[in-house]
Every structure is written in structure tokens, then in C-alpha cells.
Design a protein around this motif. Structure first.
Motif, PDB file in Angstrom:
ATOM      1  N   MET A   1       0.846  -1.173   0.000  1.00 55.36           N
ATOM      2  CA  MET A   1       0.000   0.000   0.000  1.00 55.36           C
ATOM      3  C   MET A   1       0.894   1.239   0.000  1.00 55.36           C
ATOM      4  N   LYS A   2       0.443   2.242  -0.753  1.00 55.90           N
ATOM      5  CA  LYS A   2       1.167   3.517  -0.808  1.00 55.90           C
ATOM      6  C   LYS A   2       0.185   4.673  -0.640  1.00 55.90           C
ATOM      7  N   VAL A   3       0.719   5.817  -0.225  1.00 58.39           N
ATOM      8  CA  VAL A   3      -0.072   7.038  -0.133  1.00 58.39           C
ATOM      9  C   VAL A   3       0.519   8.080  -1.063  1.00 58.39           C
ATOM     10  N   ARG A   4      -0.358   8.931  -1.562  1.00 59.81           N
ATOM     11  CA  ARG A   4       0.050  10.048  -2.428  1.00 59.81           C
ATOM     12  C   ARG A   4      -0.727  11.283  -2.007  1.00 59.81           C
ATOM     13  N   ILE A   5      -0.138  12.442  -2.236  1.00 63.62           N
ATOM     14  CA  ILE A   5      -0.829  13.716  -2.005  1.00 63.62           C
ATOM     15  C   ILE A   5      -0.844  14.476  -3.323  1.00 63.62           C
ATOM     16  N   ASP A   6      -2.014  14.966  -3.680  1.00 67.42           N
ATOM     17  CA  ASP A   6      -2.151  15.815  -4.860  1.00 67.42           C
ATOM     18  C   ASP A   6      -1.827  17.242  -4.419  1.00 67.42           C
ATOM     19  N   PRO A   7      -0.658  17.770  -4.802  1.00 70.87           N
ATOM     20  CA  PRO A   7      -0.271  19.105  -4.348  1.00 70.87           C
ATOM     21  C   PRO A   7      -1.197  20.207  -4.849  1.00 70.87           C
ATOM     22  N   GLY A   8      -1.909  19.954  -5.925  1.00 71.62           N
ATOM     23  CA  GLY A   8      -2.848  20.937  -6.439  1.00 71.62           C
ATOM     24  C   GLY A   8      -4.101  21.059  -5.592  1.00 71.62           C
ATOM     25  N   ARG A   9      -4.387  20.027  -4.812  1.00 70.74           N
ATOM     26  CA  ARG A   9      -5.578  20.034  -3.963  1.00 70.74           C
ATOM     27  C   ARG A   9      -5.263  20.371  -2.512  1.00 70.74           C
ATOM     28  N   CYS A  10      -4.053  20.054  -2.049  1.00 68.40           N
ATOM     29  CA  CYS A  10      -3.679  20.280  -0.651  1.00 68.40           C
ATOM     30  C   CYS A  10      -3.742  21.766  -0.316  1.00 68.40           C
ATOM     31  N   GLN A  11      -4.404  22.071   0.788  1.00 68.70           N
ATOM     32  CA  GLN A  11      -4.519  23.458   1.242  1.00 68.70           C
ATOM     33  C   GLN A  11      -3.761  23.705   2.551  1.00 68.70           C
ATOM     34  N   GLY A  12      -3.030  22.698   3.031  1.00 70.06           N
ATOM     35  CA  GLY A  12      -2.178  22.876   4.201  1.00 70.06           C
ATOM     36  C   GLY A  12      -2.901  22.824   5.534  1.00 70.06           C
ATOM     37  N   HIS A  13      -3.988  22.074   5.618  1.00 71.79           N
ATOM     38  CA  HIS A  13      -4.711  21.961   6.891  1.00 71.79           C
ATOM     39  C   HIS A  13      -3.893  21.207   7.939  1.00 71.79           C
ATOM     40  N   GLY A  14      -3.023  20.299   7.504  1.00 71.26           N
ATOM     41  CA  GLY A  14      -2.117  19.601   8.416  1.00 71.26           C
ATOM     42  C   GLY A  14      -2.685  18.383   9.103  1.00 71.26           C
ATOM     43  N   ARG A  15      -3.869  17.982   8.741  1.00 71.07           N
ATOM     44  CA  ARG A  15      -4.453  16.814   9.398  1.00 71.07           C
ATOM     45  C   ARG A  15      -3.668  15.554   9.091  1.00 71.07           C
ATOM     46  N   CYS A  16      -3.129  15.439   7.891  1.00 76.24           N
ATOM     47  CA  CYS A  16      -2.393  14.226   7.520  1.00 76.24           C
ATOM     48  C   CYS A  16      -1.189  14.018   8.434  1.00 76.24           C
ATOM     49  N   TYR A  17      -0.386  15.033   8.615  1.00 77.62           N
ATOM     50  CA  TYR A  17       0.809  14.833   9.439  1.00 77.62           C
ATOM     51  C   TYR A  17       0.509  14.861  10.922  1.00 77.62           C
ATOM     52  N   ASP A  18      -0.644  15.366  11.328  1.00 77.92           N
ATOM     53  CA  ASP A  18      -1.061  15.240  12.728  1.00 77.92           C
ATOM     54  C   ASP A  18      -1.546  13.826  13.026  1.00 77.92           C
ATOM     55  N   LEU A  19      -2.294  13.238  12.090  1.00 79.30           N
ATOM     56  CA  LEU A  19      -2.869  11.907  12.285  1.00 79.30           C
ATOM     57  C   LEU A  19      -1.907  10.772  11.960  1.00 79.30           C
ATOM     58  N   ALA A  20      -1.001  10.990  11.039  1.00 77.15           N
ATOM     59  CA  ALA A  20      -0.069   9.933  10.615  1.00 77.15           C
ATOM     60  C   ALA A  20       1.325  10.514  10.403  1.00 77.15           C
ATOM     61  N   PRO A  21       1.977  10.934  11.485  1.00 73.75           N
ATOM     62  CA  PRO A  21       3.296  11.570  11.347  1.00 73.75           C
ATOM     63  C   PRO A  21       4.379  10.650  10.802  1.00 73.75           C
TER      64      PRO A  21
END
Length: 68
Positions: A1-21
């Protein structure tokens, strides 16, 4: 399994790195980044899915290895 972030959609809310550092970090402007090549280590699947589900912009994609 892999994860990806679409930089065009990311608005910098920070939930991803808070929930899965262990999977996500932030760049100099606070936008989410994938750590390493995005491979989710064994036992990290739930964190990956939780981060994706909590992204308000739906910028995170979780893919199986065969799709990656």
C-alpha cells in the motif's frame, strides 16, 4: 500500500501529518508531503486511511501496491 498527495488540492490543513506523522510531513509552507516513497509500513494501513478520510480537500490517495 502507498499514499500520495495531490499538491494541487492540498490546502495545508495539516491533518495528515497530525494523524499519521510516520507517513506525512510538511513542507516549508505547511503543505502536506509524503515521507519517503509513500510506502505504508506494516501496521500503518489504518493511519493511512484515517489521514485520507480526514483530509478536507480529499488530496490524499491510498493505493494498493499493484496500482502504485
Amino acid at each position: 500500500m502507498k499514499v500520495r498527495i495531490d499538491p494541487g488540492r492540498c490546502q495545508g490543513h495539516g491533518r495528515c501529518y497530525d494523524l499519521a506523522p510516520g507517513l506525512f510531513g510538511e513542507d516549508d509552507e505547511g503543505y502536506g508531503t509524503v515521507l519517503g516513497d509513500g510506502t505504508v509500513p506494516a501496521g500503518g494501513e489504518q493511519d493511512a486511511r484515517r489521514a485520507a478520510a480526514n483530509c478536507p480537500e480529499r488530496a490524499i490517495t491510498v493505493v494498493k501496491e499493484a496500482e502504485a
